[in-house]
Every structure is written in C-alpha cells, then in structure tokens.
Design a protein around this motif. Structure first.
Motif, mmCIF file in Angstrom:
data_model
loop_
_atom_site.group_PDB
_atom_site.id
_atom_site.type_symbol
_atom_site.label_atom_id
_atom_site.label_comp_id
_atom_site.label_asym_id
_atom_site.label_seq_id
_atom_site.Cartn_x
_atom_site.Cartn_y
_atom_site.Cartn_z
ATOM 1 N N PRO A 1 -41.854 3.140 23.977
ATOM 2 C CA PRO A 1 -43.275 3.233 24.359
ATOM 3 C C PRO A 1 -43.916 1.879 24.619
ATOM 4 C CG PRO A 1 -42.820 4.781 22.600
ATOM 5 C CD PRO A 1 -41.564 3.971 22.794
ATOM 6 N N GLY A 2 -43.459 0.842 23.935
ATOM 7 C CA GLY A 2 -44.010 -0.482 24.171
ATOM 8 C C GLY A 2 -43.741 -1.001 25.566
ATOM 9 N N LYS A 3 -42.732 -0.425 26.226
ATOM 10 C CA LYS A 3 -42.391 -0.814 27.594
ATOM 11 C C LYS A 3 -42.776 0.271 28.598
ATOM 12 C CE LYS A 3 -38.485 -3.699 26.124
ATOM 13 N NZ LYS A 3 -37.015 -3.940 26.257
ATOM 14 N N GLY A 4 -43.622 1.198 28.163
ATOM 15 C CA GLY A 4 -44.094 2.244 29.066
ATOM 16 C C GLY A 4 -43.295 3.529 29.021
ATOM 17 N N GLY A 5 -42.246 3.579 28.193
ATOM 18 C CA GLY A 5 -41.436 4.783 28.084
ATOM 19 C C GLY A 5 -41.955 5.732 27.018
ATOM 20 N N LEU A 6 -41.132 6.716 26.643
ATOM 21 C CA LEU A 6 -41.570 7.750 25.702
ATOM 22 C C LEU A 6 -40.614 7.918 24.525
ATOM 23 C CD1 LEU A 6 -42.657 10.581 28.201
ATOM 24 C CD2 LEU A 6 -44.113 8.861 27.106
ATOM 25 N N VAL A 7 -39.540 7.139 24.454
ATOM 26 C CA VAL A 7 -38.495 7.384 23.460
ATOM 27 C C VAL A 7 -38.484 6.275 22.411
ATOM 28 C CG1 VAL A 7 -36.027 7.727 23.069
ATOM 29 C CG2 VAL A 7 -37.104 8.624 25.141
ATOM 30 N N SER A 8 -38.547 6.710 21.152
ATOM 31 C CA SER A 8 -38.463 5.787 20.032
ATOM 32 C C SER A 8 -37.311 6.223 19.138
ATOM 33 C CB SER A 8 -39.780 5.790 19.235
ATOM 34 O OG SER A 8 -39.690 4.964 18.091
ATOM 35 N N ASP A 9 -36.201 5.489 19.211
ATOM 36 C CA ASP A 9 -34.994 5.803 18.436
ATOM 37 C C ASP A 9 -34.567 7.262 18.612
ATOM 38 O OD1 ASP A 9 -32.881 5.069 16.733
ATOM 39 O OD2 ASP A 9 -33.904 5.918 15.007
ATOM 40 N N GLY A 10 -34.579 7.708 19.844
ATOM 41 C CA GLY A 10 -34.123 9.051 20.159
ATOM 42 C C GLY A 10 -35.172 10.129 20.043
ATOM 43 N N LEU A 11 -36.327 9.821 19.467
ATOM 44 C CA LEU A 11 -37.416 10.787 19.342
ATOM 45 C C LEU A 11 -38.401 10.593 20.490
ATOM 46 C CD1 LEU A 11 -38.042 10.591 15.493
ATOM 47 C CD2 LEU A 11 -36.657 12.246 16.762
ATOM 48 N N VAL A 12 -38.891 11.689 21.043
ATOM 49 C CA VAL A 12 -39.637 11.646 22.299
ATOM 50 C C VAL A 12 -41.099 12.027 22.094
ATOM 51 C CG1 VAL A 12 -39.720 12.509 24.666
ATOM 52 C CG2 VAL A 12 -37.513 12.265 23.510
ATOM 53 N N TYR A 13 -41.986 11.177 22.582
ATOM 54 C CA TYR A 13 -43.401 11.510 22.644
ATOM 55 C C TYR A 13 -43.665 12.385 23.878
ATOM 56 C CZ TYR A 13 -44.424 7.943 19.114
ATOM 57 O OH TYR A 13 -44.462 7.206 17.957
ATOM 58 N N ARG A 14 -44.652 13.263 23.772
ATOM 59 C CA ARG A 14 -44.995 14.101 24.931
ATOM 60 C C ARG A 14 -45.498 13.252 26.090
ATOM 61 N NH1 ARG A 14 -48.905 18.755 22.624
ATOM 62 N NH2 ARG A 14 -49.838 17.014 21.506
ATOM 63 N N TYR A 15 -46.306 12.272 25.773
ATOM 64 C CA TYR A 15 -46.885 11.343 26.748
ATOM 65 C C TYR A 15 -47.207 10.070 25.985
ATOM 66 C CZ TYR A 15 -50.536 14.435 24.871
ATOM 67 O OH TYR A 15 -51.294 15.237 24.045
ATOM 68 N N PRO A 16 -47.596 8.988 26.642
ATOM 69 C CA PRO A 16 -47.785 7.719 25.940
ATOM 70 C C PRO A 16 -48.681 7.870 24.722
ATOM 71 C CG PRO A 16 -47.930 7.373 28.299
ATOM 72 C CD PRO A 16 -47.855 8.857 28.096
ATOM 73 N N ALA B 1 -26.329 11.783 24.828
ATOM 74 C CA ALA B 1 -26.843 13.117 24.537
ATOM 75 C C ALA B 1 -26.257 13.639 23.222
ATOM 76 C CB ALA B 1 -26.519 14.072 25.676
ATOM 77 N N ARG B 2 -24.962 13.438 23.021
ATOM 78 C CA ARG B 2 -24.317 13.885 21.784
ATOM 79 C C ARG B 2 -24.915 13.179 20.571
ATOM 80 N NH1 ARG B 2 -17.858 14.000 22.189
ATOM 81 N NH2 ARG B 2 -18.207 15.134 20.229
ATOM 82 N N LEU B 3 -25.139 11.866 20.705
ATOM 83 C CA LEU B 3 -25.700 11.105 19.598
ATOM 84 C C LEU B 3 -27.136 11.535 19.307
ATOM 85 C CD1 LEU B 3 -25.600 8.842 17.513
ATOM 86 C CD2 LEU B 3 -26.245 7.232 19.337
ATOM 87 N N LEU B 4 -27.944 11.699 20.360
ATOM 88 C CA LEU B 4 -29.333 12.106 20.158
ATOM 89 C C LEU B 4 -29.415 13.493 19.542
ATOM 90 C CD1 LEU B 4 -31.150 10.782 23.355
ATOM 91 C CD2 LEU B 4 -31.023 9.753 21.084
ATOM 92 N N PHE B 5 -28.510 14.385 19.942
ATOM 93 C CA PHE B 5 -28.490 15.724 19.367
ATOM 94 C C PHE B 5 -28.212 15.652 17.857
ATOM 95 C CE2 PHE B 5 -26.371 19.791 18.349
ATOM 96 C CZ PHE B 5 -27.371 20.669 18.757
ATOM 97 N N GLU B 6 -27.237 14.839 17.480
ATOM 98 C CA GLU B 6 -26.929 14.695 16.053
ATOM 99 C C GLU B 6 -28.097 14.050 15.314
ATOM 100 O OE1 GLU B 6 -24.411 15.906 14.380
ATOM 101 O OE2 GLU B 6 -23.581 16.773 16.229
ATOM 102 N N ARG B 7 -28.758 13.094 15.943
ATOM 103 C CA ARG B 7 -29.944 12.488 15.319
ATOM 104 C C ARG B 7 -31.019 13.533 15.067
ATOM 105 N NH1 ARG B 7 -30.683 6.983 15.160
ATOM 106 N NH2 ARG B 7 -29.212 5.676 16.319
ATOM 107 N N MET B 8 -31.235 14.399 16.056
ATOM 108 C CA MET B 8 -32.259 15.430 15.903
ATOM 109 C C MET B 8 -31.879 16.431 14.816
ATOM 110 S SD MET B 8 -35.026 15.039 17.378
ATOM 111 C CE MET B 8 -35.651 16.684 17.016
ATOM 112 N N LEU B 9 -30.607 16.759 14.715
ATOM 113 C CA LEU B 9 -30.186 17.647 13.627
ATOM 114 C C LEU B 9 -30.516 17.012 12.281
ATOM 115 C CD1 LEU B 9 -26.722 19.048 14.804
ATOM 116 C CD2 LEU B 9 -29.002 20.037 15.106
ATOM 117 N N GLY B 10 -30.437 15.691 12.227
ATOM 118 C CA GLY B 10 -30.746 14.982 10.992
ATOM 119 C C GLY B 10 -32.214 14.994 10.624
#
Length: 612
Positions: free
Chosen positions: A503-518, A558-567
C-alpha cells in the motif's frame, strides 16, 4: 468478565439460527428463533448487559481447546486444569420434522473426563437485545424465563437458584465418567412444554444430529489437498442457510467492528443477492445441489413476489424475501470492546448496487447447468431483467463495497453487468429460450469496450476502482474468474502487478493480505480504518493461480499465499470478514464471502496443480 477475541468463538446452528460459543464455555450470541430475530444472549456486544449462558470449571490456570465432532457442526470445548478434564458438547438439533420443538433448542452436555471437577453454570438471558424485562420462575427440572410476548426455558437435573439479575446459577460437581445435560429452549408465547433433560432422552437428538451432518458432508465431491478446510467452510456455509425458505445470510452477527473502537459496524443477518449467489457457486462446485435449489426457490417464491421488472432489484432482503427494517442503533449497548454503535437493520438496502445482476445471472446459469432446468415462467422474469439491464447499465451506483461517498461508474459494477448479459445469452442459447439476443449481445459488447476504454488507467497501467480514478480496487481481480478477460492478458497481468505492490507504493497487498482499496486516505465516505478483506485475499490466490500459465512464479506465490491465509483462520478453521494488521479477526463472524472464496481458490489451485 471481559470480551474475548472474535477468533476465540465457535459456531453451532440448525439452519434457522446460530449460537456463538467462546473458548471459555460461554454462549455470547444467540438470536431466536431466526437469524434476524432479537438476541437473547448478546454479551458479544455488551459484556455487562447483553446476556450469556456459560458453563465452566471453578479452577485456576485453565487450559482451553475447541474442536468439532468429526464431520459435524457439533462443537466440543475442553477444559484442562489441575483437578481434571471436562468437555462441553454444544449443538442445536437438526434432522427432525420442520415443526419439531428440537429446532428451538440448544443442547449443552457437560462430561467429566477426569475428575472430580467442580463447575459453575450461569444462564442470564436478555430479551430483545436487552430492551425487554422478563420474569424468572424456578421449576422442577429447570427454570422458565418469560415476558408478555415470549418464553424461554432451561431444563436440567442440576438444582438452580436465582442470580438476582433475572438469571440462574448453580455450582455442581461431576465425578469421572459423569455428565449433565442443559437444554435451553425457545417456547414461544405458550407455556413451556416438557423438555428432555435426562441422558437417555437427550441421546437421540445428539445421535440424529451427528448422522445428519455426516450424511450431508458425505455428498461433498471435493477430495483435494485442502479437504479438511474446504469441508469446514462448506459446513459453515450450510449453517448460514435458512432452510425454511432457502435464503443464505451473509453472516449471523451484527456490529462486530472492522476496527476496534471504530464505527464501521454493520448488521449482516440478512440475504444479500450478491453473497448468496456466490455461495451457490461454491456449494455447486462441491456437489451440494440442494442448497442451490433452495436459493432458486427463495428467489422465485419469496423475492419474486416483491420484485418488479421495471425497477431496480433491492440489494438485500430478509430471509423471507421482505424489505429490511430501517437501520437503527442500540444506544443502550456499548458494542464489542466499546465499538459503538450497535446497529440492527442495514441502510445498504436503500442503495443502488447494479453488480448484483451479474452474480445472480451467473448463479442461475450454473443452476441450469448443474442442478436442474430453469422453468419457462422463471425465464420470462429473467428475460425482462436482461432487457432492463440493457436500459440501465450506464447508471452510476454505490458498488459492491456499499460506499457512502456517492455513486460512481464502478468498474466492478460494469463488469458484472457484462456478466449478467453474457450469462443470459448463454442460458438462452443453451435452452433455446426466446429473447432479444441481438440487443443483449450489442449491449454486452458495448460494456466490454467501455470498461477497456474508461476503466483502464494508462498512468497506473491497471484497471482502477471507477472511471477516472487513480485508486486500485481488489474487486477487479475477479475479471479472469468470470471469464471477462484471459488471466494472461497483458492488461490483467499489469493490473495484478500493480495490486501486488505494498500500500505504501500504491498497491493493495501487505504480506499476502489484501485491502479492498487503498487504506489511506479514506475514499468510501466513512471514518476510521479497516483491516484487510479476507475474500479479496482468496481472490488474489485464484487470480495468481490462473495467471501462473504465463508466470510460473505466480503459481508458487499463489500456493504460498493460500497457506498464509489458512494460517489466519481461527482454531476451528473459521474466518471473520477481515484480518487486522496484528492478525486478529475483525468484522462479522463467520462470513459467507470468505468461506466461499476459500472453496473456489482451493478448487482452482488443485485443478491447476493437478494438471502439472
């Protein structure tokens, strides 16, 4: 007492309502008899005045664990301490005749594994969100709680006494191998009937409930890498269905905050067309076709009576397909950890959200494909709605995130209007239904061209939130999921890259977790912050999975992010709506959106990996 973390709760239910059971053995949320009925236990939203039903050992340094009876929604809470081990088996009976009193009961069986153990029971209901006083009457074999309009009873062999605040309490000792059963029942307006309290009489509901859940789950066709998590998500979604009508609620709670101490607190105990349609997709993927049939029944026989072809379809309905009550605040409650206001009703019912037609038509297309043929009379209603979309897709709306900052040309809304016309055309062709195909195709293609022209931001090299905006929006991740665009299209790949930035660079992903919008600045017209949105995190997994065809590294990601989300699930595999920066659950719990997105991402990740 004090508030428990949202993630410390498990859920039991009967496809009419639910109860949230904390790891401390306390039922802190229960609305009766239905999801959207007033609460009778509401300590989740006011620890002092909300009401609760707690059973716990009298001991120091208690260790607590929760798990589900295998392949069921029967919750077991285990307490371990120096005196011994006890377990509470909590469930709401299912598998009975529709009119059975069992559908108005909560069963709590306390069993001593190793003892002896001394326990405390406290049952203090708070009628009508704590607004309505009630009387207490002790009786042989339990207690009755009643007001002028409704009655509840508690049946048990334990000797109860008044607690001085409209509830009952008791201390009792269980020797090793002994058990006690407590049955809390909504008796309606009549005098309380006899309620089973003995072990023998309570045994049948338990066994029948176990059989119901295990038989239901046995129909699941998913046998992939994440079977346990997918099955738990399916069981959670099933609990969020309202069996009498086929409606599916977004979540069974209200006003759990999107940030502690904030005011982003909403009532989710209703049926959003969008959420329910997505749920149908997930359940059909797993082979659960009866739930899809129930949703179509709800559309036809409940919503259909109140929808008209010449006006917008309301975004959200009650479980009986009726308009929502006006949104109001319960000012006498402090809210979860002081997060006021506590709201009942939802003002989003007055919004115009044009994306719902895409989710709806997609679910009906899948229903026709996998469950059963759409009837001609129903097709006539669908055809009229498709014509209406042709006339109205250009209008601005409040969008999927229900912003309160004004209407815009949201890219996601335009996209889902495209989906609506596309699926309508496919359905008509599949069944040779009559309709104005040429017009539908013309408007569908016009939407496509407009999204590619106005929804694309050349400066950001990405699709943005609405026409002319520089802000990203995670909802565009669904483009390849609905076959609007190939996952390997250069524009989709570029959008993915932009979203993947911090998000600091204009994106939406922080360590695999996603914001809906900025997350900053606030662009939705609401004060305060919010967490990352769990459904969007699973959408990112699925988008990366599909884009892995052109970038194999993204499949690994994708595999890594999926496992992160399961966590980030709780100890039972359940998710709230959002996850905080500290990894805590935020928002209403459990949320259908998150669990259906988990199912979809697991399904597609397995399919892609299986082809390697």
């Amino acid at each position: 007492m004090s508030y428990q973390p949202i993630e410390d709760y498990g859920i039991i239910g009967n496809m009419r309502t639910v109860a949230l059971v904390g790891m401390n053995g306390s039922i802190d949320w229960h609305c009766s008899p239905n999801f959207d009925s007033p609460s009778v236990f509401g300590a989740l939203l006011d620890d002092a005045k909300g009401g609760r039903f707690q059973i716990s050992p009298i001991a120091d340094q208690v260790r607590r664990k929760q798990f589900y009876w295998p392949s069921t929604n029967i919750l077991v809470t285990r307490f371990s301490h120096e005196d011994g081990i006890t377990e509470i088996e909590d469930f709401m009976p299912v598998g009975f005749a529709a009119e059975s009193l069992s559908y108005h009961q909560i069963h709590r069986r306390v069993r001593c594994v190793r003892g002896p153990v001394r326990l405390l029971v406290q049952c203090r209901p708070a009628f009508d969100y704590g607004r309505q006083p009630h009387e207490l009457q002790l009786a042989i074999g339990g207690a009755n709680f009643y007001s002028n309009t409704t009655r509840f009873s508690l049946a048990t062999d334990v000797a109860l006494k008044p607690d001085g605040s409209g509830g009952v309490t008791a201390e009792f000792v269980l020797e090793e191998g002994q058990s006690q059963t407590f049955i809390f029942q909504h008796d309606g307006e009549s005098a309380p009937p006899s309620t089973p309290s003995s072990e023998r009489e309570a045994k049948e509901p338990f066994e029948r409930t176990v059989k119901f859940w295990q038989d239901w789950l046995a129909r699941c066709t998913y046998h992939g890498r994440s079977r346990e998590r997918v099955e738990r998500s399916a069981l959670a979604l099933k609990l969020l269905t309202f069996e009498p009508t086929g409606a599916i609620v977004a979540a069974p709670t209200t006003s759990l905050p999107e940030v502690i101490g904030g005011s982003r607190n909403w009532d989710y105990r209703f049926t959003w067309i969008r959420d329910a349609a997505f749920s149908v997709y997930a359940l059909v993927r797993l082979g659960f076709t009866e739930e899809a049939a129930g949703f179509v029944n709800w559309l036809q026989h409940y919503v259909g009576k109140r929808s008209h072809a010449g006006v917008p379809l309301p975004t959200v309905f009650t479980i009986y397909g009726e308009p929502l009550p006006p949104e109001e605040s319960l000012t006498h409650w402090e809210g979860y950890m002081g997060s006021a206001p506590v709201r009942i009703g939802n003002a989003a019912s007055d919004q115009y959200q044009s994306d719902i037609y895409g989710e709806l038509l997609d679910s009906l297309y899948l229903y026709n494909k996998y469950v059963g043929p759409i009837a001609y009379d129903f097709w006539v209603h669908i055809r009229h709605r498709l014509d209406w979309i042709c006339d109205n897709w250009q209008k601005v709306d409040e969008g999927i995130w229900e912003v309160r900052s004004g209407r815009q040309d949201f890219v996601y809304s335009k996209l889902m209007n495209w989906v609506a016309l596309d699926r309508g055309i496919r359905l008509a062709d599949k069944r040779s239904f009559p309709g104005d195909r040429q017009r539908w195709m013309h408007e569908r293609d016009a939407i496509y061209e407009e999204i590619m022209t106005k929804g694309w931001n050349e400066k950001r090299k990405a699709f943005t939130q609405y026409y002319g905006s520089d802000d990203l929006d995670a909802s565009v991740l669904i483009m390849p999921l609905v076959f609007f665009m190939a996952p390997t299209d250069p524009r989709m790949v570029s959008t993915l890259k932009a979203i993947l930035e911090n998000p600091g660079k204009g994106g939406l992903v922080s360590d695999g977790l996603v914001y809906r919008y900025p997350p900053q600045p606030r662009i939705d017209g609401l004060p305060g912050e919010e967490g990352t949105f769990n459904m969007c995190s699973f959408w990112l997994v699925e988008a990366l999975t599909r884009a892995g065809q052109v970038n194999p590294g993204w499949l690994d990601e994708a595999r890594l992010l999926f496992e992160r989300m399961l966590g980030y699930a709780n100890h039972l595999g359940l998710y709230a709506e959002q996850t905080s920066g500290q990894g805590q659950a935020l928002g209403n719990f459990p949320q259908a959106f998150t669990h259906l997105a988990l199912i979809s991402s697991a399904f597609n990740l397995d399919r892609t990996l299986g082809s390697k």
